[in-house]
Design an enzyme around this catalytic site. Structure first.
Site, PDB file in Angstrom:
ATOM      1  CG  LEU B  23      -2.150 -35.355 -16.286  1.00 39.86           C
ATOM      2  CD1 LEU B  23      -3.592 -35.108 -16.712  1.00 39.86           C
ATOM      3  CD2 LEU B  23      -1.430 -36.174 -17.345  1.00 39.86           C
ATOM      4  N   GLY B  24       0.457 -31.910 -14.511  1.00 42.92           N
ATOM      5  CA  GLY B  24       1.068 -30.579 -14.537  1.00 42.92           C
ATOM      6  C   GLY B  24       0.697 -29.764 -13.319  1.00 42.92           C
ATOM      7  CE  LYS B  25       5.459 -29.126  -9.724  1.00 37.97           C
ATOM      8  NZ  LYS B  25       6.107 -29.458  -8.480  1.00 37.97           N
ATOM      9  N   GLY B  26       0.400 -25.545 -11.885  1.00 38.07           N
ATOM     10  CA  GLY B  26       0.429 -24.131 -12.245  1.00 38.07           C
ATOM     11  C   GLY B  26       0.365 -23.272 -11.012  1.00 38.07           C
ATOM     12  N   GLY B  29      -2.938 -24.527  -8.905  1.00 44.59           N
ATOM     13  CA  GLY B  29      -3.186 -25.888  -8.449  1.00 44.59           C
ATOM     14  C   GLY B  29      -2.432 -26.938  -9.237  1.00 44.59           C
ATOM     15  CB  VAL B  31      -3.723 -30.935 -13.883  1.00 50.95           C
ATOM     16  CG1 VAL B  31      -4.764 -31.722 -14.664  1.00 50.95           C
ATOM     17  CG2 VAL B  31      -4.068 -29.456 -13.896  1.00 50.95           C
ATOM     18  CE  LYS B  46      -6.192 -25.666 -12.785  1.00 52.29           C
ATOM     19  NZ  LYS B  46      -6.409 -24.716 -13.891  1.00 52.29           N
ATOM     20  CG  ASP B 136      -2.075 -17.533 -18.527  1.00 50.40           C
ATOM     21  OD1 ASP B 136      -1.103 -17.128 -19.191  1.00 50.40           O
ATOM     22  OD2 ASP B 136      -1.948 -18.277 -17.537  1.00 50.40           O
TER      23      ASP B 136
END
Lengths: 244, 298
Positions: B23-26, B29, B31, B46, B136
């Site tokens: 779904l996504g990365k930051g 970590g 997700v 996550k 954030d």
């Protein structure tokens, strides 16, 4: 916990060291002096050209630190994150040791639900701990177009550190230095952001990449005495712009 | 670590999750969308090597569940692979898009944009009352929950107590990056980022925005002929002068009402009326003239 201190060297480079000894050995010596060595590789495209990447990983591995690859645009965020991680890791190690003594288990071995108090404690300590950070900035010819962003990023790291309650000191060493010197101390450890701003303007790019001498120079700054570096610098640095 | 298609089994609770997709990365970590084998329902998972950030986020999700507008937290556990431990949280899967994706596909008017910011602001207000700041805040961290018709703020890893340092930030919304203040957490840190968020929603051009100065932004808003009072409020928000976060939200709420009022007899409507009257007038005089001409001809 108050006397705890984080000593960190961060190597910021866009290439492989090519003069003045082996930076991996230098990083090991830093560890012996209670200094963590982390490394950031500046890349044009992520995951290309494996030479410098491998060296960045190896420096961090032997220096007990963290490593990261980044575009020059994201250098400032990367510096912040890397420092954060190093600080947390250092405190984690101490807390784990204490936990082991007290309850015979490390943080990992405690049920996840019961970890939050320790994590909160670690975060508080990371805000109060004394941080000394020496940035080694690659100023070889290839950094020319990236140097102004690199300057900004160093100032920005100081902004992050200054947001904390604890004392923060930053030193900057450029490698190579002007003329024929391997390294140049841009500024010794200071918490004065304006002073760093003034000094950092004088950084120029030219010549080779003597990473190891820069690490030895940083060890000198931390310990306040001369290290092995003097024996190693024999080769003539820079002169040719093409060697990067 | 490749997780796609794998089954993640929790070390402590033993629940099994099948990884469906990323779904996504930051910074901290990744997700994944996962399927809970037991209940056969979807969740977001996550996962990270950073025990600090995962434990903290789980703690924040549980602590602030009552303030609303955040996802439900299901569980916190560890996952072991090749002798390495990863830490993960399982949270409610939100069917929808983040606000950044959403505004590209859907054309929202100013009133709707202000409305969204008010909802997020209300939630952050409650955090402030408890002595924390969100930190954030960005479009990517706001989810439009299509199924439930709700707005939810995700990624609570940046929440820090007032007085400590900001740990996670995004340059576009970070006042220190704009030379508009420090990274020491106070409620005005969030005031700057929420103001910048609304500016971003209005401009819809992030790369251009990140190269502007605060003065350019104010000029830009004026040129766009955005509601005058809103422009003034945004300027005060970005400058964080004589304006508290809760006052900013209060002012937005007041404006929200007048935005609706103005829409009813708005500038455009009045222009339409004038134009229509003009055309109707000319049509009538044309018909009269036509009749007169016909009469004379006879």
């Amino acid at each position: 916990m108050e006397q705890m201190k984080v000593n960190q060297i961060i190597v910021v480079t866009d290439g492989r060291s090519n003069v003045g000894g082996n930076p991996i050995i230098a990083a090991k010596e830093a560890v012996g002096n209670n200094i963590i060595v982390s490394a950031i590789g500046i890349v044009e495209k992520l995951e290309e050209d494996e030479g410098p990447i491998e060296e960045v990983q190896n420096i961090a591995a032997s220096g007990g630190g963290e490593w990261e690859l980044t575009y020059i645009e994201n250098l400032s965020t990367t510096l912040h994150m890397l420092t954060q991680r190093t600080v947390n890791k250092t405190i984690n190690t101490v807390v784990n040791k204490q936990l082991k003594e007290l309850i015979g288990a490390e943080l990992d071995e405690i049920r996840p639900k019961r970890r939050n108090k320790f994590v909160e404690y670690i975060e508080n300590v990371s805000d109060e701990i004394h941080i000394k950070c020496c940035i080694l900035l690659d100023c070889s010819g290839s950094m020319k177009s990236k140097i102004s962003k690199a300057r900004e990023s160093i100032i920005d790291l100081m902004n992050s550190l200054k947001g904390r309650k604890g004392k923060s000191e930053v030193a900057v060493i450029a490698f190579p230095g002007p003329k024929t010197e391997m390294t140049n101390i841009v500024n010794d450890f200071t918490d004065d952001i304006e002073y760093i701003k003034d000094e950092i303007c004088n950084i120029r790019t030219n010549g080779t990449t003597p990473t190891a001498p820069a690490i030895y120079k940083a060890i000198e700054l931390f310990s306040g005495r001369a290290s092995k570096s003097n024996d190693i610098i024999e080769e003539e640095p820079l002169l040719e712009d093409s060697i990067v | 670590m490749k997780l796609h298609g794998k089954i993640i089994t929790g070390k402590w609770n033993g629940n099994k999750y099948k990884v469906i997709g990323l779904l996504g990365k930051g910074g901290t970590g990744r997700v994944y969308k996962v399927l809970d084998i037991k209940s056969n329902s979807y969740y977001a998972l996550k996962i990270s090597e950073d025990i600090q950030s995962i434990t903290k986020e789980s703690d924040m999700l549980n602590r602030f569940i009552y303030i609303g507008s955040i996802p439900l937290s299901i569980e916190l556990d560890d996952y072991e692979e090749d002798g390495k431990i990863y830490y993960f949280i399982v949270i409610e899967y939100i069917k929808g898009e983040n606000l950044r994706e959403y505004i590209i596909k859907n054309n929202l008017n100013l009133k709707e944009l202000v409305g969204i910011v008010i909802i997020i602001g209300e939630m952050i207000n409650k955090l402030h009352n408890k002595g924390f700041i969100f930190g954030d805040l960005k479009l990517e961290n706001v989810m439009i929950d299509r199924e439930n018709g709700e707005i939810k703020v995700i990624d609570l890893g940046g929440i820090v107590p007032i007085g400590s340092s900001v740990k996670e930030f995004t340059p576009l919304y970070d006042r220190a990056k704009w030379n508009m203040g420090s990274r020491r957490a106070d409620t005005k840190y969030d005031l700057f980022s929420i103001s910048m968020m609304l500016v971003n929603l209005i401009f819809k051009n992030e790369s251009k925005l990140s190269n502007m100065s605060i003065r350019d932004i104010i000029h830009g808003l004026k040129r766009k002929k955005i509601d005058k009072e809103l422009t003034k409020l945004l300027q005060r928000g970005l400058e964080q002068k004589k304006l508290e976060f809760h006052e900013f939200i209060k002012e937005l709420k007041k404006m929200y009402k007048t935005l609706r009022y103005k829409k009813k007899i708005g500038y455009n409507n009045r222009v339409n009326l004038i134009i229509n009257t003009f055309f109707l007038g000319s049509l009538i005089s044309f018909v009269i003239m036509l009749i007169v001409v016909i009469k004379i001809m006879q």
